[in-house]
Write a protein that holds these residues in place. Structure first.
Motif, PDB file in Angstrom:
ATOM      1  N   GLY A 148      31.861 -14.023  18.754  1.00  0.00           N
ATOM      2  CA  GLY A 148      32.646 -15.268  18.095  1.00  0.00           C
ATOM      3  C   GLY A 148      33.948 -14.869  17.908  1.00  0.00           C
ATOM      4  O   GLY A 148      34.673 -15.862  17.187  1.00  0.00           O
ATOM      5  N   ASP A 169      23.947 -28.015  24.961  1.00  0.00           N
ATOM      6  CA  ASP A 169      25.125 -28.806  25.094  1.00  0.00           C
ATOM      7  C   ASP A 169      24.673 -30.400  25.258  1.00  0.00           C
ATOM      8  O   ASP A 169      23.909 -30.586  26.117  1.00  0.00           O
ATOM      9  CB  ASP A 169      26.181 -28.345  26.229  1.00  0.00           C
ATOM     10  CG  ASP A 169      27.373 -29.192  25.973  1.00  0.00           C
ATOM     11  OD1 ASP A 169      28.657 -28.666  25.404  1.00  0.00           O
ATOM     12  OD2 ASP A 169      27.669 -30.395  26.256  1.00  0.00           O
ATOM     13  N   ARG A 180      34.107 -17.791  26.888  1.00  0.00           N
ATOM     14  CA  ARG A 180      34.618 -19.035  26.859  1.00  0.00           C
ATOM     15  C   ARG A 180      36.221 -19.272  27.208  1.00  0.00           C
ATOM     16  O   ARG A 180      36.784 -18.564  26.378  1.00  0.00           O
ATOM     17  CB  ARG A 180      34.291 -19.937  25.400  1.00  0.00           C
ATOM     18  CG  ARG A 180      34.706 -21.508  25.286  1.00  0.00           C
ATOM     19  CD  ARG A 180      34.371 -21.633  24.151  1.00  0.00           C
ATOM     20  NE  ARG A 180      35.431 -21.572  23.085  1.00  0.00           N
ATOM     21  CZ  ARG A 180      35.224 -21.492  21.923  1.00  0.00           C
ATOM     22  NH1 ARG A 180      34.081 -21.369  21.200  1.00  0.00           N
ATOM     23  NH2 ARG A 180      36.431 -20.980  21.182  1.00  0.00           N
ATOM     24  N   GLU A 222      33.083 -27.456  24.771  1.00  0.00           N
ATOM     25  CA  GLU A 222      34.231 -26.567  24.038  1.00  0.00           C
ATOM     26  C   GLU A 222      34.986 -25.882  25.161  1.00  0.00           C
ATOM     27  O   GLU A 222      36.197 -25.365  24.801  1.00  0.00           O
ATOM     28  CB  GLU A 222      33.515 -25.349  23.323  1.00  0.00           C
ATOM     29  CG  GLU A 222      32.593 -25.801  22.247  1.00  0.00           C
ATOM     30  CD  GLU A 222      33.366 -26.762  21.317  1.00  0.00           C
ATOM     31  OE1 GLU A 222      34.454 -26.107  20.823  1.00  0.00           O
ATOM     32  OE2 GLU A 222      32.842 -27.636  20.615  1.00  0.00           O
ATOM     33  N   ALA A 272      24.363 -22.621  21.757  1.00  0.00           N
ATOM     34  CA  ALA A 272      25.058 -24.011  21.691  1.00  0.00           C
ATOM     35  C   ALA A 272      25.386 -24.629  23.098  1.00  0.00           C
ATOM     36  O   ALA A 272      25.418 -25.555  23.642  1.00  0.00           O
ATOM     37  CB  ALA A 272      26.612 -24.021  20.996  1.00  0.00           C
ATOM     38  N   TYR A 273      25.767 -23.466  24.041  1.00  0.00           N
ATOM     39  CA  TYR A 273      25.874 -23.861  25.509  1.00  0.00           C
ATOM     40  C   TYR A 273      24.763 -24.136  25.918  1.00  0.00           C
ATOM     41  O   TYR A 273      24.616 -25.309  26.736  1.00  0.00           O
ATOM     42  CB  TYR A 273      26.519 -22.458  26.223  1.00  0.00           C
ATOM     43  CG  TYR A 273      26.459 -22.588  27.571  1.00  0.00           C
ATOM     44  CD1 TYR A 273      27.919 -23.017  28.207  1.00  0.00           C
ATOM     45  CD2 TYR A 273      25.749 -22.634  28.621  1.00  0.00           C
ATOM     46  CE1 TYR A 273      28.283 -23.379  29.496  1.00  0.00           C
ATOM     47  CE2 TYR A 273      25.773 -22.845  29.891  1.00  0.00           C
ATOM     48  CZ  TYR A 273      27.014 -23.234  30.521  1.00  0.00           C
ATOM     49  OH  TYR A 273      27.233 -23.485  31.809  1.00  0.00           O
ATOM     50  N   MET A 277      31.671 -14.945  23.555  1.00  0.00           N
ATOM     51  CA  MET A 277      30.681 -15.734  22.709  1.00  0.00           C
ATOM     52  C   MET A 277      29.604 -14.715  22.095  1.00  0.00           C
ATOM     53  O   MET A 277      28.931 -15.396  21.287  1.00  0.00           O
ATOM     54  CB  MET A 277      29.960 -16.560  24.003  1.00  0.00           C
ATOM     55  CG  MET A 277      30.760 -17.517  24.699  1.00  0.00           C
ATOM     56  SD  MET A 277      29.845 -18.293  26.057  1.00  0.00           S
ATOM     57  CE  MET A 277      28.742 -19.105  25.234  1.00  0.00           C
ATOM     58  N   HIS A 280      37.760 -16.240  24.964  1.00  0.00           N
ATOM     59  CA  HIS A 280      36.961 -16.147  23.756  1.00  0.00           C
ATOM     60  C   HIS A 280      35.809 -15.303  23.999  1.00  0.00           C
ATOM     61  O   HIS A 280      34.918 -15.808  25.149  1.00  0.00           O
ATOM     62  CB  HIS A 280      36.689 -17.700  23.038  1.00  0.00           C
ATOM     63  CG  HIS A 280      35.803 -17.448  21.888  1.00  0.00           C
ATOM     64  ND1 HIS A 280      35.954 -17.427  20.682  1.00  0.00           N
ATOM     65  CD2 HIS A 280      34.434 -17.610  21.841  1.00  0.00           C
ATOM     66  CE1 HIS A 280      35.286 -17.552  19.842  1.00  0.00           C
ATOM     67  NE2 HIS A 280      33.962 -17.866  20.424  1.00  0.00           N
ATOM     68  N   HIS A 292      33.113 -21.827  30.722  1.00  0.00           N
ATOM     69  CA  HIS A 292      32.383 -20.622  30.461  1.00  0.00           C
ATOM     70  C   HIS A 292      32.233 -19.730  31.508  1.00  0.00           C
ATOM     71  O   HIS A 292      32.020 -20.137  32.694  1.00  0.00           O
ATOM     72  CB  HIS A 292      31.016 -20.975  29.786  1.00  0.00           C
ATOM     73  CG  HIS A 292      31.334 -21.456  28.372  1.00  0.00           C
ATOM     74  ND1 HIS A 292      30.891 -20.970  27.344  1.00  0.00           N
ATOM     75  CD2 HIS A 292      31.641 -22.700  28.300  1.00  0.00           C
ATOM     76  CE1 HIS A 292      31.396 -21.961  26.416  1.00  0.00           C
ATOM     77  NE2 HIS A 292      31.630 -23.089  26.741  1.00  0.00           N
ATOM     78  N   ASN A 305      21.994 -15.965  18.494  1.00  0.00           N
ATOM     79  CA  ASN A 305      23.331 -16.174  18.940  1.00  0.00           C
ATOM     80  C   ASN A 305      23.801 -17.660  19.148  1.00  0.00           C
ATOM     81  O   ASN A 305      23.344 -18.274  19.988  1.00  0.00           O
ATOM     82  CB  ASN A 305      23.674 -15.425  20.229  1.00  0.00           C
ATOM     83  CG  ASN A 305      25.234 -15.535  20.649  1.00  0.00           C
ATOM     84  OD1 ASN A 305      25.689 -16.490  21.199  1.00  0.00           O
ATOM     85  ND2 ASN A 305      26.001 -14.484  20.410  1.00  0.00           N
ATOM     86  N   LYS A 306      24.706 -17.848  18.163  1.00  0.00           N
ATOM     87  CA  LYS A 306      25.070 -19.628  18.155  1.00  0.00           C
ATOM     88  C   LYS A 306      25.501 -19.849  19.190  1.00  0.00           C
ATOM     89  O   LYS A 306      25.489 -21.124  19.795  1.00  0.00           O
ATOM     90  CB  LYS A 306      25.725 -19.877  16.536  1.00  0.00           C
ATOM     91  CG  LYS A 306      24.955 -19.411  15.567  1.00  0.00           C
ATOM     92  CD  LYS A 306      25.858 -19.787  14.226  1.00  0.00           C
ATOM     93  CE  LYS A 306      25.230 -19.560  12.949  1.00  0.00           C
ATOM     94  NZ  LYS A 306      26.150 -19.780  11.829  1.00  0.00           N
ATOM     95  N   GLU A 307      26.654 -19.273  19.802  1.00  0.00           N
ATOM     96  CA  GLU A 307      27.324 -19.724  20.887  1.00  0.00           C
ATOM     97  C   GLU A 307      26.574 -20.131  22.239  1.00  0.00           C
ATOM     98  O   GLU A 307      26.808 -20.923  22.950  1.00  0.00           O
ATOM     99  CB  GLU A 307      28.552 -19.001  20.865  1.00  0.00           C
ATOM    100  CG  GLU A 307      29.543 -19.116  19.946  1.00  0.00           C
ATOM    101  CD  GLU A 307      30.861 -18.509  19.986  1.00  0.00           C
ATOM    102  OE1 GLU A 307      31.455 -18.804  21.069  1.00  0.00           O
ATOM    103  OE2 GLU A 307      31.643 -18.157  19.106  1.00  0.00           O
TER     104      GLU A 307
END
Length: 447
Positions: free
Chosen positions: A408, A332, A431, A367, A328-329, A405, A403, A370, A323-325
């Motif tokens: 997406g 960070d 998010r 971003e 990414a969290y 996560m 959003h 969260h 899971n990209k998001e």
């Protein structure tokens, strides 16, 4: 209970001193962000050999894990010669020649050839947890040997510590209490000294080796871990269950999250509380529980070291790990602190409960703000992220873009709150930004 609530109050109003100056800052950014990789113990225990790691390394490439940032292929216990232990002339630790016919250096070359890094395991005692050679008293020799072999990561365990290395005072990792006098620095304890000794020798080598301290939350490690290693284990071993505990020091996902509810606030850039390996897709965990496990460990900005068997891993489990998001969290580069609990849910805030720990968590990234909401109940529920309750959103408005996560996809603009229906033991990962997509509060952090 009052002790833990007092501890929570301290965590919510102050942070453990932890800056880039005080932390163990390594060249090339090694250790700045939580480590991503795979470890052999969950699947193989002591049944390991070079082929296992060569196969896993290739599998990590084929599954897209390498491209997602999972770079460490980590050997756990049982890799050395259990009988001979050390070279009688040099005292160098000896690999098991049958299991690793080309030595650890030969394996490292193959792993490096795939663009990955190799990790190894040792112990700050006389023997490892499985009874193989430990590194206590041999730190200089072992650190130099690991560097010569091309090792990139060291998991350093805490078994078989001799009585003369016992700490002067006791520390209860469950509630943070101690019989040490006021003002005592646990950085001077024997536990800290054992880990300092390996840190100092690793720093002398001609290659950077990420230092993962598997000290189980002992000796108030969160107060000195960031000057000693890149990560430090905060509790006992994990097992692949939702709320179970086996009585032997291993815990399911919820008991560990309960502990994290009170001990989340030492993590930041360059130093990370480690909540143990990922059990995603293993044992008794359902699909939703695996989602929660991954999302919550990512939110805690824990190292994400996969323990999942990769040979026959299902596509839906790989999708969780990729899971990209959430990755990414976790990774960070600006906001390094762990997410924090802001509401417990079923129980009063500050309640220690192994089944129903804090259910509402929040933290910032580049971003936005969260929110992570975990359904700890054994039924489907609707959980609400009330904007006025979320620390990073208080006083900055009441309408936000939300959003998802996981998917997406934007859920839309919401006023005052957003409701999410969750399956049994699933977690919402949201998010929240301004309605124009801007960061609603870029100066707020959980520290």
């Amino acid at each position: 209970m009052s002790t833990l609530r007092n501890l929570l109050a301290v965590a919510l109003t102050s942070a453990v001193a932890h800056t880039a100056v005080e932390a163990l800052v390594s060249p090339d950014g090694v250790g700045k962000l939580p480590a991503l990789g795979w470890n052999s113990w969950n699947e193989f225990h002591c049944d390991i050999n070079a082929t296992v790691f060569e196969t896993i390394a290739q599998r990590m490439v084929d599954l897209g894990l390498k491209d997602a940032g999972y770079v460490y292929v980590n050997i756990d216990d049982c890799w050395s010669d259990k009988d001979v232990r050390r070279d009688p002339a040099t005292n160098a630790i000896l690999p098991n020649a049958t299991r690793f016919p080309d030595g650890i250096s030969g394996l490292a070359e193959k792993v490096h050839g795939l663009g990955l890094k190799l990790g190894i395991y040792s112990d700050a005692g006389t023997s490892t947890c499985a009874g193989y050679a430990g590194s206590l008293g041999y730190e200089a020799i072992d650190a130099a040997t690991f560097a010569e072999w091309g090792v990139d990561y060291l998991k350093y365990d805490n078994c078989n510590v001799p009585a003369n290395w016992s700490d002067e005072y006791t520390y209860n990792k469950d509630d943070g209490t101690s019989n040490a006098p006021p003002g005592y620095s646990w950085d001077t304890s024997n536990s800290a000294k054992r880990y300092h000794a390996m840190r100092d020798e690793l720093l002398k080598q001609n290659r950077t080796i990420e230092f993962s301290m598997c000290i189980w939350g002992e000796a108030n490690v969160q107060s000195w871990g960031n000057t000693t290693g890149h990560s430090w284990r905060m509790y006992g071993d994990i097992n692949p269950s939702w709320s179970g505990a086996d009585g032997g020091g291993t815990w399911g996902v919820m008991p560990i999250l309960n502990h994290a509810s009170f001990f989340w606030n030492a993590t930041d850039l360059w130093g990370h509380g480690d909540w143990d390996m990922l059990e995603v897709g293993i044992g008794d965990l359902t699909y939703e529980e695996s989602r929660s496990h991954f999302a919550l460990w990512a939110a805690l900005r824990s190292p994400l070291i996969i323990g999942t068997p990769l040979a026959e891993v299902s596509d839906d489990i790989v999708e969780i790990l990729l899971n990209k998001e959430l990755l990414a969290y976790n990774q960070d580069p600006v906001y390094g602190a762990s997410a924090m609990p802001y509401k417990w849910g079923l129980n009063p805030d500050g309640t220690s409960n192994l089944t129903h720990p804090a259910a509402y968590w929040t933290g910032p990234s580049g971003e936005g703000i969260h929110v992570f909401m975990v359904n700890t109940e054994d039924r489907e529920v609707t959980m609400s992220a009330v904007f006025g309750e979320i620390p990073g959103l208080k006083g900055v408005g009441n309408e936000f873009l939300v959003h998802d996560m996981w998917t997406g996809q934007d859920l839309g603009n919401f006023t005052d709150k957003v409701d999410v229906k969750l399956k049994v033991h699933d977690t919402a990962a949201l998010r929240i930004t301004g309605v124009d997509g801007s960061h609603p509060n870029p100066t707020w952090t959980t520290r």
